[in-house]
Design a protein around this motif. Structure first.
Motif, PDB file in Angstrom:
ATOM      1  N   PHE A 269       0.827  -1.206   0.000  1.00 15.41           N
ATOM      2  CA  PHE A 269       0.000   0.000   0.000  1.00 15.41           C
ATOM      3  C   PHE A 269       0.860   1.254   0.000  1.00 15.41           C
ATOM      4  O   PHE A 269       0.526   2.241  -0.676  1.00 15.41           O
ATOM      5  CB  PHE A 269      -0.935  -0.017   1.215  1.00 15.41           C
ATOM      6  CG  PHE A 269      -2.310  -0.544   0.921  1.00 15.41           C
ATOM      7  CD1 PHE A 269      -3.401   0.311   0.837  1.00 15.41           C
ATOM      8  CD2 PHE A 269      -2.523  -1.900   0.708  1.00 15.41           C
ATOM      9  CE1 PHE A 269      -4.674  -0.159   0.565  1.00 15.41           C
ATOM     10  CE2 PHE A 269      -3.790  -2.396   0.427  1.00 15.41           C
ATOM     11  CZ  PHE A 269      -4.871  -1.537   0.354  1.00 15.41           C
ATOM     12  N   GLU A 270       1.948   1.212   0.749  1.00 13.59           N
ATOM     13  CA  GLU A 270       2.816   2.393   0.820  1.00 13.59           C
ATOM     14  C   GLU A 270       3.584   2.592  -0.490  1.00 13.59           C
ATOM     15  O   GLU A 270       3.694   3.717  -0.988  1.00 13.59           O
ATOM     16  CB  GLU A 270       3.800   2.223   1.993  1.00 13.59           C
ATOM     17  CG  GLU A 270       4.758   3.382   2.166  1.00 13.59           C
ATOM     18  CD  GLU A 270       4.064   4.673   2.551  1.00 13.59           C
ATOM     19  OE1 GLU A 270       4.644   5.751   2.294  1.00 13.59           O
ATOM     20  OE2 GLU A 270       2.950   4.606   3.117  1.00 13.59           O
ATOM     21  N   LYS A 271       4.132   1.525  -1.028  1.00 13.29           N
ATOM     22  CA  LYS A 271       4.964   1.631  -2.226  1.00 13.29           C
ATOM     23  C   LYS A 271       4.146   2.005  -3.451  1.00 13.29           C
ATOM     24  O   LYS A 271       4.582   2.835  -4.270  1.00 13.29           O
ATOM     25  CB  LYS A 271       5.698   0.311  -2.446  1.00 13.29           C
ATOM     26  CG  LYS A 271       6.634   0.320  -3.650  1.00 13.29           C
ATOM     27  CD  LYS A 271       7.354  -1.018  -3.779  1.00 13.29           C
ATOM     28  CE  LYS A 271       8.290  -1.010  -4.992  1.00 13.29           C
ATOM     29  NZ  LYS A 271       9.014  -2.308  -5.125  1.00 13.29           N
ATOM     30  N   GLU A 272       2.979   1.401  -3.602  1.00 11.57           N
ATOM     31  CA  GLU A 272       2.160   1.639  -4.785  1.00 11.57           C
ATOM     32  C   GLU A 272       1.146   2.763  -4.613  1.00 11.57           C
ATOM     33  O   GLU A 272       0.417   3.091  -5.572  1.00 11.57           O
ATOM     34  CB  GLU A 272       1.436   0.345  -5.178  1.00 11.57           C
ATOM     35  CG  GLU A 272       2.376  -0.811  -5.492  1.00 11.57           C
ATOM     36  CD  GLU A 272       1.630  -2.072  -5.871  1.00 11.57           C
ATOM     37  OE1 GLU A 272       0.400  -1.984  -6.123  1.00 11.57           O
ATOM     38  OE2 GLU A 272       2.250  -3.146  -5.921  1.00 11.57           O
ATOM     39  N   GLY A 273       1.084   3.361  -3.417  1.00 11.61           N
ATOM     40  CA  GLY A 273       0.154   4.455  -3.193  1.00 11.61           C
ATOM     41  C   GLY A 273      -1.294   4.040  -3.317  1.00 11.61           C
ATOM     42  O   GLY A 273      -2.140   4.831  -3.779  1.00 11.61           O
ATOM     43  N   LEU A 274      -1.622   2.814  -2.887  1.00 12.75           N
ATOM     44  CA  LEU A 274      -2.982   2.315  -3.043  1.00 12.75           C
ATOM     45  C   LEU A 274      -3.980   3.082  -2.185  1.00 12.75           C
ATOM     46  O   LEU A 274      -5.168   3.156  -2.542  1.00 12.75           O
ATOM     47  CB  LEU A 274      -3.034   0.820  -2.687  1.00 12.75           C
ATOM     48  CG  LEU A 274      -2.128  -0.095  -3.524  1.00 12.75           C
ATOM     49  CD1 LEU A 274      -2.348  -1.546  -3.125  1.00 12.75           C
ATOM     50  CD2 LEU A 274      -2.378   0.101  -5.018  1.00 12.75           C
ATOM     51  N   ALA A 275      -3.531   3.649  -1.079  1.00 15.50           N
ATOM     52  CA  ALA A 275      -4.461   4.360  -0.197  1.00 15.50           C
ATOM     53  C   ALA A 275      -4.901   5.690  -0.780  1.00 15.50           C
ATOM     54  O   ALA A 275      -5.855   6.305  -0.266  1.00 15.50           O
ATOM     55  CB  ALA A 275      -3.806   4.594   1.161  1.00 15.50           C
ATOM     56  N   ARG A 276      -4.256   6.136  -1.870  1.00 17.77           N
ATOM     57  CA  ARG A 276      -4.613   7.426  -2.470  1.00 17.77           C
ATOM     58  C   ARG A 276      -5.415   7.280  -3.760  1.00 17.77           C
ATOM     59  O   ARG A 276      -5.853   8.288  -4.329  1.00 17.77           O
ATOM     60  CB  ARG A 276      -3.336   8.230  -2.770  1.00 17.77           C
ATOM     61  CG  ARG A 276      -2.556   8.616  -1.519  1.00 17.77           C
ATOM     62  CD  ARG A 276      -1.222   9.262  -1.892  1.00 17.77           C
ATOM     63  NE  ARG A 276      -0.482   9.681  -0.722  1.00 17.77           N
ATOM     64  CZ  ARG A 276      -0.477  10.916  -0.227  1.00 17.77           C
ATOM     65  NH1 ARG A 276      -1.211  11.851  -0.815  1.00 17.77           N
ATOM     66  NH2 ARG A 276       0.241  11.205   0.830  1.00 17.77           N
ATOM     67  N   ARG A 277      -5.615   6.072  -4.206  1.00 14.43           N
ATOM     68  CA  ARG A 277      -6.327   5.872  -5.478  1.00 14.43           C
ATOM     69  C   ARG A 277      -7.838   5.971  -5.258  1.00 14.43           C
ATOM     70  O   ARG A 277      -8.410   5.305  -4.388  1.00 14.43           O
ATOM     71  CB  ARG A 277      -5.964   4.515  -6.069  1.00 14.43           C
ATOM     72  CG  ARG A 277      -4.557   4.476  -6.620  1.00 14.43           C
ATOM     73  CD  ARG A 277      -4.179   3.089  -7.126  1.00 14.43           C
ATOM     74  NE  ARG A 277      -5.194   2.516  -8.021  1.00 14.43           N
ATOM     75  CZ  ARG A 277      -5.003   1.387  -8.707  1.00 14.43           C
ATOM     76  NH1 ARG A 277      -3.850   0.727  -8.588  1.00 14.43           N
ATOM     77  NH2 ARG A 277      -5.951   0.922  -9.498  1.00 14.43           N
ATOM     78  N   SER A 278      -8.491   6.794  -6.063  1.00  9.97           N
ATOM     79  CA  SER A 278      -9.931   7.000  -5.901  1.00  9.97           C
ATOM     80  C   SER A 278     -10.745   5.771  -6.295  1.00  9.97           C
ATOM     81  O   SER A 278     -11.917   5.648  -5.903  1.00  9.97           O
ATOM     82  CB  SER A 278     -10.388   8.204  -6.739  1.00  9.97           C
ATOM     83  OG  SER A 278     -10.081   7.990  -8.114  1.00  9.97           O
ATOM     84  N   ASP A 279     -10.150   4.842  -7.088  1.00 10.35           N
ATOM     85  CA  ASP A 279     -10.874   3.628  -7.433  1.00 10.35           C
ATOM     86  C   ASP A 279     -10.735   2.554  -6.348  1.00 10.35           C
ATOM     87  O   ASP A 279     -11.248   1.438  -6.529  1.00 10.35           O
ATOM     88  CB  ASP A 279     -10.407   3.081  -8.785  1.00 10.35           C
ATOM     89  CG  ASP A 279      -8.906   2.838  -8.813  1.00 10.35           C
ATOM     90  OD1 ASP A 279      -8.202   3.285  -7.854  1.00 10.35           O
ATOM     91  OD2 ASP A 279      -8.417   2.213  -9.766  1.00 10.35           O
ATOM     92  N   LEU A 280     -10.043   2.895  -5.250  1.00  7.63           N
ATOM     93  CA  LEU A 280      -9.905   1.981  -4.123  1.00  7.63           C
ATOM     94  C   LEU A 280     -10.513   2.585  -2.849  1.00  7.63           C
ATOM     95  O   LEU A 280     -10.108   2.248  -1.736  1.00  7.63           O
ATOM     96  CB  LEU A 280      -8.422   1.642  -3.880  1.00  7.63           C
ATOM     97  CG  LEU A 280      -7.718   0.900  -5.027  1.00  7.63           C
ATOM     98  CD1 LEU A 280      -6.244   0.708  -4.705  1.00  7.63           C
ATOM     99  CD2 LEU A 280      -8.380  -0.450  -5.300  1.00  7.63           C
ATOM    100  N   MET A 281     -11.527   3.436  -3.007  1.00 12.01           N
ATOM    101  CA  MET A 281     -12.187   4.029  -1.842  1.00 12.01           C
ATOM    102  C   MET A 281     -13.080   3.010  -1.147  1.00 12.01           C
ATOM    103  O   MET A 281     -13.739   2.205  -1.808  1.00 12.01           O
ATOM    104  CB  MET A 281     -13.050   5.233  -2.266  1.00 12.01           C
ATOM    105  CG  MET A 281     -12.284   6.493  -2.564  1.00 12.01           C
ATOM    106  SD  MET A 281     -13.404   7.910  -2.764  1.00 12.01           S
ATOM    107  CE  MET A 281     -14.351   7.384  -4.202  1.00 12.01           C
ATOM    108  N   PRO A 282     -13.132   3.049   0.207  1.00 14.83           N
ATOM    109  CA  PRO A 282     -14.068   2.172   0.923  1.00 14.83           C
ATOM    110  C   PRO A 282     -15.515   2.646   0.711  1.00 14.83           C
ATOM    111  O   PRO A 282     -15.761   3.821   0.414  1.00 14.83           O
ATOM    112  CB  PRO A 282     -13.644   2.322   2.389  1.00 14.83           C
ATOM    113  CG  PRO A 282     -12.323   3.016   2.369  1.00 14.83           C
ATOM    114  CD  PRO A 282     -12.266   3.813   1.108  1.00 14.83           C
ATOM    115  N   LEU A 283     -16.436   1.754   0.885  1.00 11.61           N
ATOM    116  CA  LEU A 283     -17.844   2.096   0.790  1.00 11.61           C
ATOM    117  C   LEU A 283     -18.359   2.574   2.152  1.00 11.61           C
ATOM    118  O   LEU A 283     -17.942   2.069   3.194  1.00 11.61           O
ATOM    119  CB  LEU A 283     -18.667   0.885   0.333  1.00 11.61           C
ATOM    120  CG  LEU A 283     -18.507   0.476  -1.136  1.00 11.61           C
ATOM    121  CD1 LEU A 283     -19.221  -0.855  -1.379  1.00 11.61           C
ATOM    122  CD2 LEU A 283     -19.058   1.562  -2.045  1.00 11.61           C
TER     123      LEU A 283
END
Length: 377
Positions: A269-283
């Motif tokens: 998550f840190e390396k790929e910046g997954l927490a900042r991607r809008s297509d990976l938002m929680p519901l």
């Protein structure tokens, strides 16, 4: 009748003793400064009575005699010793043998009991070495025993170190069924300094979702990213701010991963910046009859996702407006909180809402995990 001697002659008078008798020929002359008669030593040919102050067992003369006291003899000790002038050595000083305890005769004499010379050094050969060696050996054995016991205790109780870390990690994974929901998601959460500009925030819980799995809780891409960790349990609650203008859903995903897999997911998550991607938002969790009734996928404005490394838990939060307005350009909480951000979520403080509430819930989770691993006193 007239006395013999003739008429007119005076009668002879008896001789009277002079108040100051002439000094003896065999004694020292009296100094001119003396004004009183002093006792003089008895000549050698006339020994003094036994036990007197001049027979060699007492102090000669008086305090102004000025002479060194004679050596102490082995004769009888007087019942009341004469006073000794100040700053003079005590009688018998410098004796070669000074026992510390019972008389040396009980131990076979000074050679067996031990003696001390003037520099307080032991004269008994080998008298100190053996006790010191024994004492050192006892201290060594006790020290090794204490260290070994501490290490063994650490292994048994899961203390600091790798074993203790594994115990805390496993204990945190069980919190979803061992801690009441009101402690994981308190009815009211205080956020001091959590708002824009360090303003305080207060969040009130308005809905708690039943604990469930993760089948319909995430969008497909986020579910795929979290799939390597597995899903043991998902807990969710929705809060509103003091003005009921904003709503925020916070979630605790308890995974099935071990410490290594959890650390690997956090690095990804840190390396790929997954927490900042809008297509990976929680519901969000929208509860009917609450301010979050219209809080759907299209109303998500800001979010945050945090993969913990000391617990098999993923903490997330997503925020939006309570009036159900749609958001075309959602923004990660870290970006919405940056100074100078001009997006609508940033201007409304929704980034602070998501990040601030998620931080407080995460702190509570860590506190409960620490309490679960504490050993009873």
């Amino acid at each position: 009748m007239r006395p013999a001697g003739g008429p007119g002659r005076p009668r002879p008078r008896a001789a009277t003793a002079s108040p100051h008798p002439a000094p003896r020929a065999d004694g020292p002359a009296e100094r001119p400064s003396e004004t009183t008669t002093r006792l003089r030593p008895v000549p050698a040919e006339a020994p003094a009575p036994a036990g007197s102050a001049l027979d060699g067992t007492g102090a000669p003369g008086g305090p102004d005699d000025g002479r060194t006291p004679p050596p102490i003899s082995t004769g009888a000790v007087p019942a009341t010793p004469a006073p000794r002038p100040r700053n003079t050595p005590a009688p018998g000083a410098g004796r070669p043998f000074t026992p510390f305890g019972p008389p040396p005769e009980q131990y076979g004499g000074p050679e067996q009991y031990g003696a001390y010379d003037g520099q307080a050094r032991s004269r008994r050969p080998g008298g100190q070495g053996r006790p010191r060696i024994v004492a050192a050996a006892v201290c060594l054995v006790l020290g090794v025993g204490l260290v070994g016991g501490a290490v063994t205790g650490g292994w048994l109780t899961g203390g600091p170190g790798e074993g203790g870390a594994r115990g805390a990690f496993a204990a945190a994974g069980d919190l979803w069924h061992s801690v009441p929901v009101d402690r994981l998601f308190p009815p009211t959460v205080q956020g001091r300094g959590a708002g824009p500009g360090g303003a305080d925030r207060t969040w009130t819980r308005i809905a708690v979702a039943p604990d469930s799995g993760c089948a319909d809780a995430f969008d497909p891409l986020l579910r795929k990213a979290l799939d390597p960790a597995g899903c043991a349990r998902l807990l969710r609650a929705t809060y509103t701010d003091a003005t009921q203008s904003h709503v925020t859903t916070v979630g605790l995903l308890f995974t099935r991963a071990d410490a290594a897999a959890t650390a690997s997911l956090a690095r990804r998550f840190e390396k790929e910046g997954l927490a900042r991607r809008s297509d990976l938002m929680p519901l969000p969790y929208a509860a009917r009859g609450t301010a979050a009734a219209g809080f759907g996928a299209g109303q998500r404005a800001s979010w945050t996702v945090s993969v913990l490394t000391d617990a098999p838990v993923v903490v997330y939060a997503v925020s939006g407006w309570a009036d159900g307005r749609a958001v075309d350009d959602p923004q990660p909480a870290e970006e919405a909180m940056e100074p100078g951000a001009t997006t609508a979520p940033a201007q409304a403080g929704l980034g602070h809402e998501a990040r601030g509430l998620a931080d407080r819930i995460e702190r509570g989770l860590r506190k409960h995990a620490a309490s679960a691993t504490e050993q009873p006193s």
